[in-house]
Design a protein around this motif. Sequence first.
Motif, PDB file in Angstrom:
ATOM      1  N   ALA A 287       0.828  -1.206   0.000  1.00  0.00           N
ATOM      2  CA  ALA A 287       0.000   0.000   0.000  1.00  0.00           C
ATOM      3  C   ALA A 287       0.865   1.259   0.000  1.00  0.00           C
ATOM      4  N   ALA A 288       1.942   1.262   0.792  1.00  0.00           N
ATOM      5  CA  ALA A 288       2.825   2.424   0.822  1.00  0.00           C
ATOM      6  C   ALA A 288       3.487   2.644  -0.541  1.00  0.00           C
ATOM      7  N   SER A 289       3.875   1.548  -1.187  1.00  0.00           N
ATOM      8  CA  SER A 289       4.475   1.679  -2.508  1.00  0.00           C
ATOM      9  C   SER A 289       3.472   2.237  -3.522  1.00  0.00           C
ATOM     10  N   ALA A 290       2.207   1.755  -3.433  1.00  0.00           N
ATOM     11  CA  ALA A 290       1.188   2.268  -4.357  1.00  0.00           C
ATOM     12  C   ALA A 290       0.886   3.744  -4.087  1.00  0.00           C
ATOM     13  N   LEU A 291       0.843   4.148  -2.812  1.00  0.00           N
ATOM     14  CA  LEU A 291       0.599   5.556  -2.478  1.00  0.00           C
ATOM     15  C   LEU A 291       1.738   6.448  -2.952  1.00  0.00           C
ATOM     16  N   LEU A 292       2.967   5.947  -2.819  1.00  0.00           N
ATOM     17  CA  LEU A 292       4.108   6.736  -3.289  1.00  0.00           C
ATOM     18  C   LEU A 292       4.053   6.919  -4.797  1.00  0.00           C
ATOM     19  N   GLU A 293       3.689   5.893  -5.513  1.00  0.00           N
ATOM     20  CA  GLU A 293       3.570   5.997  -6.962  1.00  0.00           C
ATOM     21  C   GLU A 293       2.451   6.947  -7.364  1.00  0.00           C
ATOM     22  N   ALA A 294       1.312   6.863  -6.626  1.00  0.00           N
ATOM     23  CA  ALA A 294       0.198   7.768  -6.930  1.00  0.00           C
ATOM     24  C   ALA A 294       0.554   9.223  -6.633  1.00  0.00           C
ATOM     25  N   ALA A 295       1.250   9.443  -5.515  1.00  0.00           N
ATOM     26  CA  ALA A 295       1.650  10.819  -5.181  1.00  0.00           C
ATOM     27  C   ALA A 295       2.612  11.380  -6.211  1.00  0.00           C
ATOM     28  N   THR A 296       3.501  10.525  -6.713  1.00  0.00           N
ATOM     29  CA  THR A 296       4.431  10.981  -7.741  1.00  0.00           C
ATOM     30  C   THR A 296       3.695  11.366  -9.021  1.00  0.00           C
ATOM     31  N   MET A 297       2.698  10.596  -9.398  1.00  0.00           N
ATOM     32  CA  MET A 297       1.923  10.903 -10.603  1.00  0.00           C
ATOM     33  C   MET A 297       1.088  12.169 -10.427  1.00  0.00           C
ATOM     34  N   LEU A 298       0.479  12.381  -9.235  1.00  0.00           N
ATOM     35  CA  LEU A 298      -0.324  13.578  -8.992  1.00  0.00           C
ATOM     36  C   LEU A 298       0.533  14.835  -8.917  1.00  0.00           C
ATOM     37  N   ALA A 299       1.762  14.700  -8.423  1.00  0.00           N
ATOM     38  CA  ALA A 299       2.648  15.865  -8.310  1.00  0.00           C
ATOM     39  C   ALA A 299       3.088  16.369  -9.677  1.00  0.00           C
TER      40      ALA A 299
END
Length: 266
Positions: free
Chosen positions: A199-211
């Motif tokens: 979950a942390a890895s998926a959130l980090l990837e999502a945050a990178t895409m949103l940024a």
Amino acid sequence: MIFDLNLGLGSILLPLLLILLFSSLRILREYQRGVVFQLGRFWKVKGPGLVIVIPGIQQMVRVDLRVVTMDVAPQDVISRDNVSVKVNAVVFFRVVDPQKAIIQVEDFLMATSQLAQTTLRVVLGKHELDEMLAERERLNLDVQKILDAQTDSWGIKVTNVEIKHIDLNESMIRAIARQAEAERERRAKVIHAEGEKEAASALLEAATMLAQRPEAMQLRYLQTMTQVAGDRATTVILPLPLDLLAALKPKAPPAGGAALDAAART
């Protein structure tokens, strides 16, 4: 007078011969063999079918060639890790050489039973409790091989050995249950930790895409507001951007201005 004497002897001998003939006949079934001894010495193995045995000179012992199912009585076994258990088994064997089964051993059924009991104790005593419970098939093969090798000289073939029950005392059952419960808890914690990691890895990837695209963050913000407004709740939470909160914070005065204020006060 002589005629009457011969007639009398004939009337006596004929029934005796008939009785002797009928007493010498034996019928062996398809699964039976007869080990014949002549004057105490082994002569031959006869059967199946009609067999003639001379009374007083020959003796015959019947042998069954079918598979015998023998239940091994429960045995007290101490495992290699010093755990006391009770084990019982069943042995399947058959006679393949009637001559050896009668001549080489007094009672092959009793001998096989006693040998199976001692072999079961010896083989299981070399293994730990976990191996007895988890590797029962391998233990069956080990006991079968040992029994088959030792009963080969008796004309007996051990076809199969199956361990039926391994009885434990109550304290050992509770200990095994606690061990299994602890193992399940360990697996649950490991699975939970792996889920948090994914979950942390998926959130980090999502945050990178949103940024990378600020408008995507704005769309996500509006979508969250729509979900909150659709719920029938008395409390409404309005998330505020961190940039807006940073703008509302009072700015610190410059270092030079603070020095002038201090000089004016003096």
